[in-house]
Each structure stands twice: as structure tokens, then as C-alpha cells.
Motif scaffolding. Sequence first.
Motif, PDB file in Angstrom:
ATOM      1  N   GLY A  90       0.703  -1.030  -0.118  1.00  0.00           N
ATOM      2  CA  GLY A  90      -0.083   0.049  -0.012  1.00  0.00           C
ATOM      3  C   GLY A  90       0.886   1.191  -0.014  1.00  0.00           C
ATOM      4  O   GLY A  90       1.599   1.359  -0.797  1.00  0.00           O
ATOM      5  N   PHE A  91       0.356   2.220   0.775  1.00  0.00           N
ATOM      6  CA  PHE A  91       1.207   3.679   0.940  1.00  0.00           C
ATOM      7  C   PHE A  91       1.752   3.906   1.974  1.00  0.00           C
ATOM      8  O   PHE A  91       1.495   3.367   3.138  1.00  0.00           O
ATOM      9  N   THR A  92       2.974   4.424   1.848  1.00  0.00           N
ATOM     10  CA  THR A  92       3.478   5.316   3.158  1.00  0.00           C
ATOM     11  C   THR A  92       2.612   6.371   3.514  1.00  0.00           C
ATOM     12  O   THR A  92       1.854   6.795   2.726  1.00  0.00           O
ATOM     13  N   ARG A  93       2.561   6.877   4.829  1.00  0.00           N
ATOM     14  CA  ARG A  93       1.875   7.998   5.291  1.00  0.00           C
ATOM     15  C   ARG A  93       2.307   9.437   4.205  1.00  0.00           C
ATOM     16  O   ARG A  93       1.317   9.952   4.099  1.00  0.00           O
ATOM     17  N   ALA A  94       3.629   9.502   4.306  1.00  0.00           N
ATOM     18  CA  ALA A  94       3.975  10.697   3.606  1.00  0.00           C
ATOM     19  C   ALA A  94       3.460  10.771   2.183  1.00  0.00           C
ATOM     20  O   ALA A  94       2.692  11.881   1.811  1.00  0.00           O
ATOM     21  N   ARG A  95       3.293   9.488   1.175  1.00  0.00           N
ATOM     22  CA  ARG A  95       3.017   9.724   0.100  1.00  0.00           C
ATOM     23  C   ARG A  95       1.229   9.886   0.054  1.00  0.00           C
ATOM     24  O   ARG A  95       0.755  10.843  -0.779  1.00  0.00           O
ATOM     25  N   PHE A  96       0.752   8.918   0.820  1.00  0.00           N
ATOM     26  CA  PHE A  96      -0.782   9.064   0.993  1.00  0.00           C
ATOM     27  C   PHE A  96      -1.451  10.332   1.339  1.00  0.00           C
ATOM     28  O   PHE A  96      -1.956  11.128   0.533  1.00  0.00           O
ATOM     29  N   ASP A 125       0.908   2.675  12.231  1.00  0.00           N
ATOM     30  CA  ASP A 125       2.034   2.116  13.156  1.00  0.00           C
ATOM     31  C   ASP A 125       3.538   2.676  12.969  1.00  0.00           C
ATOM     32  O   ASP A 125       4.474   2.047  13.027  1.00  0.00           O
ATOM     33  N   ASP A 126       3.545   3.967  12.875  1.00  0.00           N
ATOM     34  CA  ASP A 126       4.655   4.823  12.936  1.00  0.00           C
ATOM     35  C   ASP A 126       5.658   4.159  11.676  1.00  0.00           C
ATOM     36  O   ASP A 126       6.979   4.125  11.706  1.00  0.00           O
ATOM     37  N   GLY A 127       4.972   4.030  10.806  1.00  0.00           N
ATOM     38  CA  GLY A 127       5.804   3.605   9.570  1.00  0.00           C
ATOM     39  C   GLY A 127       5.825   2.096   9.091  1.00  0.00           C
ATOM     40  O   GLY A 127       6.853   1.824   8.376  1.00  0.00           O
ATOM     41  N   VAL A 128       5.705   1.125  10.303  1.00  0.00           N
ATOM     42  CA  VAL A 128       5.915  -0.238  10.474  1.00  0.00           C
ATOM     43  C   VAL A 128       4.983  -0.724   9.394  1.00  0.00           C
ATOM     44  O   VAL A 128       5.403  -1.744   8.524  1.00  0.00           O
TER      45      VAL A 128
END
Lengths: 518, 81
Positions: free
Chosen positions: A251-257, A333-336
Motif C-alpha cells: 500500500g502507501f507510506t503515510r507521507a505519499r498518501f 504504526d509509525d511507518g511499520v
Amino acid sequence: VRSKDRNRLRFVEFSSENDPLVRLPDTRQVRYLRRYLTDLGSSVVLIEPRYFDRDYLAEFSAYHSRSARAYSNVCQRVHFFALDRDVDASAAQALLEGACDGHTEPYELLQSAYRGFCIVRPIAQASLGRTVVAWYPDDETRPPRVTASREYVCHVAGLPFAIDRGLAWQQQDEAVSACATVALWTMLQSSAFGPHHWIPTTAEITQMAHRGGAAGVRLFPSAGFRVREICDVISQCRLAPIVIEGDRDDGFTRARFAKTCATLIRSGYPVLLSGHLEHSSQSGHLICATGFRAAALPQLEPGTAMLFDESIAYVYVHDDNLGPNVRFEILDDDGVSAVRLKPSAPTRRPRYPADLKDPVGEYESFVPTELITAVHEDMRANPLKLNEVATSTAEILAEASHLGIAATTRFMPLAEYLGSEIAGTVDPHQKTLAKLRRALTEADQAMSLHLGVARLASGRARLLDVLYDTTGTASQLAVFVSVAYREDISRVCGSLAESGYPEFASIVAAHGRAPRVR
Amino acid sequence: MPVSASSRGKGKTRSRSISAAGRSEHEREALWSHSPESREQPPLAVHQPSATEIKAILKKKRPARREFHTNVSSATMSKRV
């Protein structure tokens, strides 16, 4: 007389036994909508017993008209009002009578209390048709909620009632639509596309998706769409599709999403989120993001920069499984793990009727794997690229000026930038605004109909707007001109330009001294 | 008139957007705000870089063009939702 009674425009108490929503089958969507309307303070409901709905008529023509169940082609339309508690249904009826009689005061009272409408279709399995409701109160004053919404006006007995910000939602009618149909239909309602774009009905969307060939598959009942069919529908609406894949295998990382959703929604483009429910990875689902809660301005170390939209915590979504404007928290989950969206109602809620169970409590989290949006045909720029170049420019300016710089981006029509945008950001005195408008309009290079705008700031101090050409290829985003809000920043940009950095080569000053194009 | 519109919800504090399409509340976002206060420019200690400093920044920042892809895989395009 009985027939006349049946056709009467009448008010009933909200959530009473006469409320049409209370009489509907107990589904998650009905419960969500009733709770939502409770949150809006709805107190009375106006029932229009006979209403011909464009979307339902198209569904009726495509499917229901040939059913042996003898469905009717007439819907009900119900309108919700939040009047003071001492105004019961009969007092509201008196207000309506007065408004119909041409009196301004009762009409204005009803309009100011208007919270939206819902079409009730005569099909038990999916009763909730086109539904437009106001956004619920924005309790937090800062940072605000940002939405891709538009105005809707409907008429009751010739009286116009308006919702100033909303986006239509409806329940999926499996006969003619799938989740993808409803999400696409919502996205295509956006006013970012202007008054000249045709908004297809759900039945038309299903037909358009298979125009290239249904490969022997029956169109109705609809079995859903492939991503390429969604893009095909968007193209047939004379818009351009953009598909953005996740940057992780799952899926996505938080930053990109977060950055991509924020840039598009702020630009007025709702975003389709394609993915799956957390524990059902084999069955796809499509929902439409219509808003987000803006991130707080960060305090950054001198010499550093960031695109701070990556910190947004919530998106608001139209989900045909739930309802309109559902708040989802962005978790990773903090990038996990990849981004997943968990339904998360705001904490402050009024007391709901006892029969209304929580509609979202046990709803699974949603894992987005692709983002799909529709933009204007002339706009070839990609939000990923805009965010990439904005970050790079902010990093260079931060390092050169020893400031901590926050950046944010959006697309907007040139006319809007030259009109309301700089009118809101530049001091109109001392002819600064007039000079800036002329300098931008008379610059050597004529600008495109839509601009990519990166705004750079240090704390609350605006520093620079970088205006990008959106008509190049997706991977090339050339700078038209940059607007400097401070003289000291103009000087730093000038030094960078002299050293061969093209992004700073054309600076227009939007501060006290006369603007000049270098 | 004995009745009044409720102040709950939409109420009087919300103003209609003046943007072309009435489409976004970005005007209230900190950096996109159109309020008169947001036009004020607080004092900032802006460093004026020397030519040597700028050369060092550019050398560091522009070693290679970042890869940017807009191609979407055929697997994604065939995904059913």
C-alpha cells in the motif's frame, strides 16, 4: 381527499415514528445517516411525497422497469431542518406556509436551518438515493477541515433551499451499481470541474465503463469495474484520469498518501481510494475522499524544510457501506505498516435515539492501494511531481536563508490565483496588488489556464509562491514565475538565480516596493 | 416571530466561500488564509548567503535528478473493485 392528504407537503418530527428514515430497514447506512443528522441538530423533517429523481429514473429505465416486482418510478424527497427545539412540526408547517405565501422572514428562518435532503427510493434493499447533507460543525477552529465540496440548491414548491458545502452520496443499489459506481458518481459531482461538465447518473456510469466491450458479461446487475474502466469513464466525461500507486508492496507510506490526498482535495479534486478492507484483501473496495483535517503549522529548525501535509491525521470519506463524510484516522504504526484508514467519529456527540446502534464501531479498517482522481483535461501535471519539486525548492531556500521553511501545494485556475488568491494575501494599499497583477499578467511568458502553486512559509510568514506550468509532461514541471512576499527573500532568490538556479530566475515582488520581473 | 433558527451546525459563523467554485475551505488554512492578520509580515532573521555558500548548496542539492515515474502497472489497471 385521501389522495390529496397523501400528496401533502408536510413536516414531521425528526426521529419520530413518522420520520421516513425511521421507517426504513435497519441498515448501517440508515443508522449512520440518522446519527449524522442528529449531530447536525435536525429537529423536523419536511416530506415531499412525490419526487422524480434523475438518478433513480435512469436506474429504473435500465433495470427496475422490467422487474416483475412492479417498482414505482416515484421517489420521496425528505429535507432536514435544525430549528429550535420549541419549534415543532406544526410551527415549521406554519413557517412553510408563510414562506410559500411570499414572506421573507419565515423563508430565511427555514433556509438558515436547512441541513440537506435525501431521496428515498422505492426499493427496500437500497432505499437511500442521492443524499446531500451539510458538513457537521467544525468544532476545532484551527487547523481547519478542508473539503472538496460545492453548493447544492433544491426547490420545494418554488422555494430554493441551499447547502453551501456538500457532495452527494448514495447507497449502492446492487442492481445497477457497485461501490465503484457510487464513488465515481460522487467524485464527478465536484464543482472543481465547473458548470460545463456533464454529471452522469449511476446507470450511465455502468454503461460507460463497459462501452469498450463487456466481454460477454451482463451489465446489470453490475459486478464492479476494473481500474482501467474507471479511467475510461473519467475520459468519456472529458476529464483526465490520474492513477497513483502505493509506494510499498502492501500500500502507501503515510507521507505519499497524505501529501497526495491533501494537494488534490485542496485543489477541489475528490480522490478515489481503491483498496480492500483490512481482513478481506481479496475483495476490492472503492471509496471517495472528500476532505481532510489540515495539519498544524510545524516549527522547523533553521535550514530545514518540509511539506507538512504529510502530517495530516484524518481524511473524510464517502463510503457507500457507511455514509457521507465519514471521518477516518490515518494509521501506519509509525511507518511499520502501510497506511490503513480506521473509522473514527469525533468524541463530542449528542445523545442518540436508543434504537441507533453504532454504525461504524465494528467496521473494518480500509487499506488503500491506489489513488485515482479526475482532473481538468488541460492539466497534465502530476501531484507527486508538484510535491517533489516544491520540497526541493523549499530545501534550497531554507538552506540559503537559514530559515525553517514549511511548504504546501495545490492546483488552481490562473484566474483564481490572480483574483481572489492574491487579493487575500497581498496588502491592497500602496497599489502593490495592482502592480503585482499587472506584472504577472504582462510577464514575458503567458501562463496556463491551471497553475501548480507551491507556497513556502516560515512560521506564519509567507515567503514565496512558486507558480508552475501544468501543461508540460507529467515528469516536467517548469516554473513560470515566483512571487516573493518579502524584500529579504527577493534578495536571496536573486542570489540563487545568479548562481544558476532556474527555479528562482523569474521573481515578482509582492511587497512594498515596486514589483519587477527579472 | 416567535421562532428562530438554531445556532447549531451551519449557523451564522460560517461564511460562504468566495472562491470561483465555492469548492474548498482552504482559505482558512494557515498558509492559504485570506484573513487581514495573515498579510502581516513578522520580522525574520533572513540570512543573505554568499556566492560560496550558494555554490555549496547547489552542489549538494543537485547531484542527480530524482527518479519520477507515472507509469501504472497493468496489474493495477486490471484490478477489479
